[in-house]
Design a protein around this motif. Structure first.
Motif, PDB file in Angstrom:
ATOM      1  N   ASP A 133      -4.065  -2.351  -4.019  1.00  0.00           N
ATOM      2  CA  ASP A 133      -4.977  -3.211  -4.932  1.00  0.00           C
ATOM      3  C   ASP A 133      -5.048  -2.828  -6.233  1.00  0.00           C
ATOM      4  OD1 ASP A 133      -5.375  -4.820  -2.348  1.00  0.00           O
ATOM      5  OD2 ASP A 133      -7.070  -3.707  -2.018  1.00  0.00           O
ATOM      6  N   GLN A 163      -7.446   4.364  -3.700  1.00  0.00           N
ATOM      7  CA  GLN A 163      -8.499   4.248  -2.731  1.00  0.00           C
ATOM      8  C   GLN A 163      -8.998   5.340  -2.021  1.00  0.00           C
ATOM      9  OE1 GLN A 163      -9.418   1.270  -1.928  1.00  0.00           O
ATOM     10  NE2 GLN A 163      -7.922  -0.054  -2.873  1.00  0.00           N
ATOM     11  N   THR A 174       0.783  -0.947  -0.025  1.00  0.00           N
ATOM     12  CA  THR A 174      -0.013  -0.005  -0.146  1.00  0.00           C
ATOM     13  C   THR A 174       0.990   1.236   0.193  1.00  0.00           C
ATOM     14  OG1 THR A 174      -1.732  -0.990   1.132  1.00  0.00           O
ATOM     15  CG2 THR A 174      -1.833   1.098   1.243  1.00  0.00           C
TER      16      THR A 174
END
Length: 266
Positions: free
Chosen positions: A213, A217, A145
């Motif tokens: 991912d 986000q 992340t």
């Protein structure tokens, strides 16, 4: 940053030299001995034009520092110095060009000899050379992340935010939670890719992106439902809350622990 830390920071030569330069004209005009020596043929009072310039300066400083997101006394001073020094330069030239020229030379000399102090504390930040290097890093480490700061080195708000982001990186970085910076002023293709205006009047500098991912986000500042950009002050507490860094850090830490446990059982 606490008031004690602010005061300690203000003791550095850069700040008191710039404070003296910022109040030089008013001090000279309102101090009897100095005024009589420099301006023997005029009253030691500010005339209407000088008052207008100072009043306009106050308005500009208030507006610009608010837009820059300054949140501490040191931030406000750093953001206002450029405007106060320009105003003093105008006032010295208005009074007498023979005073304006040496004052202008003094401003240039002081900026070269005494640059603004930069953050000297610990940081764990990856500096990307363009959006391609960021994409390559994310492709190599898909489980990582990233909290990425899009900034411009010349922008006051980005300069003010730099030590905050550095402190956050030192506190929250993990093998799978990393902090990065990308200079959109130097790499305009990054500004286009992430939809960030990089001009001098941009309200999108700095921009923080949370990437995980394979997609974005969250970001700050962010537009509302009508597309209008929401104001965001880049303080340490605000960034923690906006991206829930404490929970994110714990989640990434648990993921690391689980991965290490699975390796041991194999």
């Amino acid at each position: 940053m606490s008031y004690k830390q602010d005061f300690k920071q203000l003791l550095k030569p850069y700040y008191w030299v710039n404070i003296l330069l910022s109040i030089s004209y008013v001090t000279a005009k309102r101090t009897g001995v100095i005024c009589s020596f420099l301006f023997p043929d005029v009253d030691c009072e500010l005339d209407s034009r000088e008052t207008e310039i100072l009043f306009f300066l106050i308005i500009v400083v208030m507006l610009r520092t608010r837009k820059a997101g300054s949140v501490t006394m040191v931030n406000y001073l750093s953001s206002s110095f450029v405007y106060t020094k320009i105003a003093n330069l105008i006032l010295w030239f208005y009074a007498d060009v023979r005073y304006g020229l040496p004052f202008g030379a003094l401003l240039i000399l002081s900026s070269l000899v005494i640059p603004e102090p930069t953050y000297q504390g610990p940081e764990l930040i990856t500096y990307f050379r363009g959006p391609q290097t960021l994409d390559e890093e994310r492709a190599r480490h898909k489980q990582t992340t990233w909290l990425v700061c899009l900034y411009a080195a010349w922008h006051p708000a980005c300069v003010n935010f730099a030590p905050v982001f550095a402190e956050l990186s030192a506190s929250y970085s993990l093998d799978n939670l990393k902090f990065g910076k990308l200079d959109v002023g130097r790499y305009p293709e990054a500004a286009a890719k992430y939809r960030v205006l990089d001009g001098p009047t941009s309200r999108q500098l700095p921009t923080l992106l949370l990437l995980a991912d394979g997609r974005e986000q969250a970001r700050r500042p962010q537009p509302d439902h009508s597309g209008k950009l929401q104001k965001f002050l880049f303080s340490k507490d605000n960034v923690r809350a906006a991206f829930d860094l404490d929970a994110l850090h714990q989640q990434c830490k648990d993921t690391l622990a689980a991965a290490q446990s699975s390796k041991k059982t194999e």
